[in-house]
Design an enzyme around this catalytic site. Structure first.
Site, PDB file in Angstrom:
ATOM      1  N   ASP A  77       0.823  -1.222  -0.031  1.00 34.22           N
ATOM      2  CA  ASP A  77      -0.038   0.133  -0.118  1.00 34.22           C
ATOM      3  C   ASP A  77       0.860   1.298   0.047  1.00 34.22           C
ATOM      4  OD1 ASP A  77      -2.117  -1.528   0.245  1.00 34.22           O
ATOM      5  OD2 ASP A  77      -2.241  -1.432   2.443  1.00 34.22           O
ATOM      6  N   LYS A  89      -3.681   3.872  -2.963  1.00 35.31           N
ATOM      7  CA  LYS A  89      -4.061   4.929  -3.339  1.00 35.31           C
ATOM      8  C   LYS A  89      -3.261   6.031  -3.572  1.00 35.31           C
ATOM      9  CE  LYS A  89      -8.620   4.775  -1.473  1.00 35.31           C
ATOM     10  NZ  LYS A  89      -9.753   5.201  -0.261  1.00 35.31           N
ATOM     11  N   MET A 143      -9.935   6.286   9.052  1.00 40.68           N
ATOM     12  CA  MET A 143     -10.520   6.804   7.910  1.00 40.68           C
ATOM     13  C   MET A 143     -11.798   7.866   7.928  1.00 40.68           C
ATOM     14  SD  MET A 143     -10.499   3.367   5.656  1.00 40.68           S
ATOM     15  CE  MET A 143     -10.998   2.265   6.983  1.00 40.68           C
TER      16      MET A 143
HETATM   17  N1  SAH Z   1      -4.999  -1.826   8.348  1.00 40.55           N
HETATM   18  C1  SAH Z   1      -4.808  -0.767   8.776  1.00 40.55           C
HETATM   19  C2  SAH Z   1      -5.849   0.276   8.689  1.00 40.55           C
HETATM   20  C3  SAH Z   1      -5.959   0.724   7.189  1.00 40.55           C
HETATM   21  S1  SAH Z   1      -7.292   1.724   7.138  1.00 40.55           S
HETATM   22  C4  SAH Z   1      -4.604  -0.821  10.358  1.00 40.55           C
HETATM   23  O1  SAH Z   1      -4.820  -1.755  11.095  1.00 40.55           O
HETATM   24  O2  SAH Z   1      -4.023   0.207  11.218  1.00 40.55           O
HETATM   25  C5  SAH Z   1      -6.462   3.363   6.872  1.00 40.55           C
HETATM   26  C6  SAH Z   1      -6.787   4.144   8.030  1.00 40.55           C
HETATM   27  O3  SAH Z   1      -5.621   3.715   9.083  1.00 40.55           O
HETATM   28  C7  SAH Z   1      -6.321   5.643   7.939  1.00 40.55           C
HETATM   29  O4  SAH Z   1      -7.380   6.209   7.238  1.00 40.55           O
HETATM   30  C8  SAH Z   1      -6.129   6.047   9.217  1.00 40.55           C
HETATM   31  O5  SAH Z   1      -7.505   6.275   9.923  1.00 40.55           O
HETATM   32  C9  SAH Z   1      -5.447   4.722   9.930  1.00 40.55           C
HETATM   33  N2  SAH Z   1      -4.003   5.047   9.824  1.00 40.55           N
HETATM   34  C10 SAH Z   1      -2.993   4.172   9.220  1.00 40.55           C
HETATM   35  N3  SAH Z   1      -1.806   4.482   9.616  1.00 40.55           N
HETATM   36  C11 SAH Z   1      -1.731   5.648  10.619  1.00 40.55           C
HETATM   37  C12 SAH Z   1      -0.964   6.369  10.776  1.00 40.55           C
HETATM   38  N4  SAH Z   1       0.336   6.417  10.803  1.00 40.55           N
HETATM   39  N5  SAH Z   1      -1.380   7.558  11.653  1.00 40.55           N
HETATM   40  C13 SAH Z   1      -2.669   7.705  12.011  1.00 40.55           C
HETATM   41  N6  SAH Z   1      -3.698   6.810  11.200  1.00 40.55           N
HETATM   42  C14 SAH Z   1      -3.334   5.814  10.767  1.00 40.55           C
END
Ligand code: SAH
Length: 471
Positions: free
Chosen positions: A246, A268, A381
């Site tokens: 990703d 994306k 998100m």
């Molecule tokens: N599988 C991932 C989530 C994917 S959805 C997990 O378990 O963390 C993507 C969302 O994850 C983003 O929109 C945000 O809300 C969150 N996210 C991922 N990395 C982040 C980061 N470094 N800081 C803050 N939010 C994060």
């Protein structure tokens, strides 16, 4: 090279340790990995040594040292500084290797740092020049070698006769073992996938030229900081032929990957249509069917809002072996790294992880239940839908002063932390121009107030309450 590395057979040999202190204990612990007969000579024994004595794993040969106690020994450690001279002389005159701890001049051997995957053992030495370097190398190698490597070597030794009977010597046999130890057979062995292991093994025994079946590892990369990868994730990155990742995955993490692994970004990109899930599945299936070990690298944890389950199902439907490596999910990783406990006595007994976005816009939740006092939740998100979310919660009667923490780019160099109340969530995001991935926590308070994290509660709801915004 002054010291010659070798592995000494201590099976049923006498090993003598002089001293009953911590140092002696450390050497005894090492020797206990072997089948040596361990003789300890000491006036008194450390408690742990006493328990080994009770279990019959060591012998307490004498209370005081005399040279004759070394007769027939395979090696000697002295942990008793006052005896170093005498022990060293007695051992040398008998031709027995001796190590007087912390005294290289009186020693004839040194003990390496060891990475133990019995029977596979890596020994690291710096000839005493740089112990810290030795330890650092050791932890790097520790991280690279899977725990089950020893079992793989044992399984291989049981196969030797069969391989000798069925696989012709030379190139063919070499390539069989190559595939066994470094290719697809190893992958399924280490993943504990007995079915795929035996299928691949049988195929390789019959015809090594048949293309091996690839496999896919769905690997969680954690919230962003490369140091928050698991050891397993790091190893998978080192073993991958192809990495499908990703765009949220930072360059620091990809740097840990095998240099010649092919990298395919599928996340994306701003202002571009994102690849469809079916396209991503097709890439994974294509690469695995070509016999490659594919790592599907995902932010956080593969199963938390990561469509890991869907990818897994698509692969299984094609008969492709899949294994999952958990990762630290953003809500947990970002909270801990800024000092925000996700459960805390007297505050909340549960926390809900929810998504702010769904395929057709704002995700629907039981807003009335979430609005109740004492609820805590983390919204993934949620930046775009934040205005709608806070409106729903306020409509449902949430206290407008309910504390909110926003972490953008959590655990990365450009991390920003903002605090406000639910009534001013939208303005806080807008005023700070939050664009990166962000987690929005509702109903949590920091563990303690410090200069870094300013105190709750936010004053009142007259406008955005930005308590801390770092840029
Ligand atoms: N599988 C991932 C989530 C994917 S959805 C997990 O378990 O963390 C993507 C969302 O994850 C983003 O929109 C945000 O809300 C969150 N996210 C991922 N990395 C982040 C980061 N470094 N800081 C803050 N939010 C994060």
């Amino acid at each position: 090279m002054r010291y010659f590395p070798l592995f000494l057979d201590l099976d049923d040999r006498k090993a003598v340790v002089i001293g009953g202190n911590e140092e002696a204990l450390r050497k005894v612990r090492l020797l206990l990995k072997t089948q040596a007969r361990i003789n300890v000579i000491a006036a008194a024994l450390h408690d742990e040594l006493l328990s080994y004595l009770k279990e019959g794993r060591i012998a307490w040969a004498a209370k005081s040292f005399s040279p004759g106690l070394l007769d027939d020994a395979a090696l000697v450690y002295s942990a008793e500084e006052s005896l170093h001279d005498e022990v060293s002389a007695a051992a040398r005159s008998r031709g027995i290797p001796v190590n007087t701890i912390d005294d290289a001049a009186l020693s004839t051997f040194i003990t390496p740092s060891i990475v133990d995957r019995d029977p596979v053992v890596v020994a690291i030495g710096t000839e005493g020049t740089s112990p810290v370097l030795g330890m650092g190398l050791r932890s790097k190698i520790e991280a690279l070698l899977p725990q089950a490597l020893g079992s793989l070597a044992v399984a291989a030794s049981h196969l030797r006769d069969r391989v000798a009977d069925t696989v012709p010597q030379g190139n063919r046999r070499r390539s069989f073992w190559q595939r066994y130890f470094f290719g697809s057979i190893r992958q399924s062995f280490l993943a504990g996938d007995a079915k795929t292991y035996s299928r691949e093994l049988e195929a390789a025994l019959i015809d090594d030229s048949s293309p091996s079946v690839g496999r896919v590892s769905l690997v969680g990369a954690g919230p962003g900081d490369p140091e928050l990868l698991t050891l397993k994730a790091q190893r998978k990155l080192q073993e991958a032929d192809v990495i499908v990742y990703d765009r949220l995955i930072g360059p620091g993490i990809l740097e840990l990957a095998r240099r010649d692994a092919v990298r395919i970004p599928v996340g994306k990109k701003p202002f571009e249509p994102s690849p469809r899930q079916s396209d991503i599945n097709a890439i994974l299936i294509r690469e695995a069917k070509a016999g490659r070990h594919v790592v599907r690298l995902k932010g956080g944890d593969p199963y938390v809002f990561g469509r890991g389950g869907e990818e897994q199902a698509a692969l299984i439907a094609e008969g492709i072996a899949v294994d999952i490596v958990p990762g630290i999910t953003a809500a947990l990783g970002c909270a801990a790294s800024i000092g925000l406990p996700v459960t805390q006595r007297g505050q909340n007994r549960s926390i809900t992880l929810l998504t702010g976005a769904s395929e057709d816009g704002l995700a629907q939740h039981d807003w009335a239940a979430l609005a109740k006092p004492g609820q805590a939740f983390a919204i993934y998100m949620g930046v775009n839908a934040a205005g709608d979310i806070s409106a729903q919660l306020l409509d449902a009667g949430i206290d407008h002063r309910t504390p909110v923490t926003i972490v953008e780019n959590g655990t990365l160099a450009n991390e920003r932390v903002m605090m406000c109340s639910i009534g001013s969530l939208w303005e806080t995001l807008a005023l700070n121009g939050v664009e990166g991935p962000a987690i929005i926590y509702v109903g949590l308070k920091p563990a303690q107030t410090s200069a870094d994290i300013l105190p709750f509660p936010a004053r009142d709801d007259t406008g955005p309450q930005i308590l801390r915004a770092v840029s």
